[in-house]
Design an enzyme around this catalytic site. Sequence first.
Site, PDB file in Angstrom:
ATOM      1  N   CYS A   7       0.818  -1.207   0.000  1.00  0.00           N
ATOM      2  CA  CYS A   7       0.000   0.000   0.000  1.00  0.00           C
ATOM      3  C   CYS A   7       0.853   1.259   0.000  1.00  0.00           C
ATOM      4  O   CYS A   7       0.383   2.333  -0.372  1.00  0.00           O
ATOM      5  CB  CYS A   7      -0.952   0.003   1.195  1.00  0.00           C
ATOM      6  N   HIS A  39      18.917   0.183  -0.728  1.00  0.00           N
ATOM      7  CA  HIS A  39      17.500   0.496  -0.528  1.00  0.00           C
ATOM      8  C   HIS A  39      16.726  -0.748  -0.093  1.00  0.00           C
ATOM      9  O   HIS A  39      15.890  -0.676   0.824  1.00  0.00           O
ATOM     10  CB  HIS A  39      16.905   1.061  -1.813  1.00  0.00           C
TER      11      HIS A  39
END
Length: 447
Positions: free
Chosen positions: A53, A93
Amino acid sequence: MKAGTGVISGVSVAHEHATVEDRETAATESQRHAVESLLTDPAVEEAFALQTCNRIEGYVVTEEGTEDALSLFTESVDDDAVVRMGHEESLRHLLRVAAGLESIVLGEDQILGQVRRAYQDARAVGGIGSVLEDGITKAIHVGERARTETAINEGSVSIASAAVGLATDECTLDGETGLVVGAGEMGTRAAKSLAPTVDRLVVANRTVPNAEYVAETVDVAATAVSLDAVESLLSEARVVVSATGSPEPQLDTETLATAGETFVVDIAQPRDVPTDADTLSNVTVCDMDTLESLTEETRDQRRTAATAVETMVDEEFDRLLNQYKRKRADQVISAMYESADHVKASELQTAFSKLDLDDDQQAVVESMADAIVSQLLAAPTQSLREAAQEDDWSTINTALQLFDPDFGPDTTAGGPPAFSEGMSVEDIPEGMREEIPASMLDQLSDD
């Protein structure tokens, strides 16, 4: 598993830079579908997609590194919403994401499970080779360490419980009914968080048995209904948390307009609530972007632990890079020994055809040949490992051209490896020249 010798390129459309609309635009049908689509590009060796999300991310392994193969995620998204990453940036990352450092709720646990599922999805459709295997498994390892060795998730809340926290801050829910739309992981978390704050809970889901299962797990009077019943229940619910995986909105503006005072938290991706619902005077709609401000206090409380996790990420990142370097060097070293074995086998065959040796004598000669090869290659082996540690890829690539048995014409007939046209002795790193057998050097054009 694919051998994998390329480099990683990545793109991220995440909450730090992208709105809910941006993330909806970047999202694909599913993680598996995204990986399958990426693999149709002939240049892509490996592929991985992470869709939650809060973030839509894609990673590919190609020979030279390119962002073009990731247009699946970026072609319809505003450029300001996209973060593009090279090999090392992508790896760092991924480690940070799995550790919870990039989450809206700093250190939240849910993202680690999402990374694991994305990894399994990519493996299931052939997207994971040795390059991504090392990177993603390292990220999962860092995520586990962060949560067991630091306090970054101490008292941590998930997005679902943060949503409920937002509702309880804004509404008095004593004696009220709560409605959770969706019985997936997010809906289940929302139901468990909402249950202690209301007198009655309703769980709606397309598959009613799944809603019944969630209703049975909460410690409040709860019932399960189908999605068709949501419209009639809106007038009873003071707070609604919607978290389906449906591609279409599950709550319509017209129904909400007649539902009375309603607080709606939409944590679905894509959204379950139409964007114009927030214009209704009786309805307050909060989405993922709204949760950013709510979780800032939680983030402040975890900054000390986050500092420790940052250090952990740095250390594990360095280990990961060294792991890649060792593998690259070992690939060249393996090719070097294989090429030398071709030369050795050819020369032994020639010698044995001219000499009348019994089996024991042949074994002695073979042992001597093995020892000569080992001694000749010991120094270049060490040089290659040192070159990898020092990021001296010129030496590594030159050695790969010199010794890779798959480079140039076929060498399976037993002859020494063929070198690239025009290559001279000067092309060989000086520290390696004296260690290369003369039969190999004879092939080079020393201009």
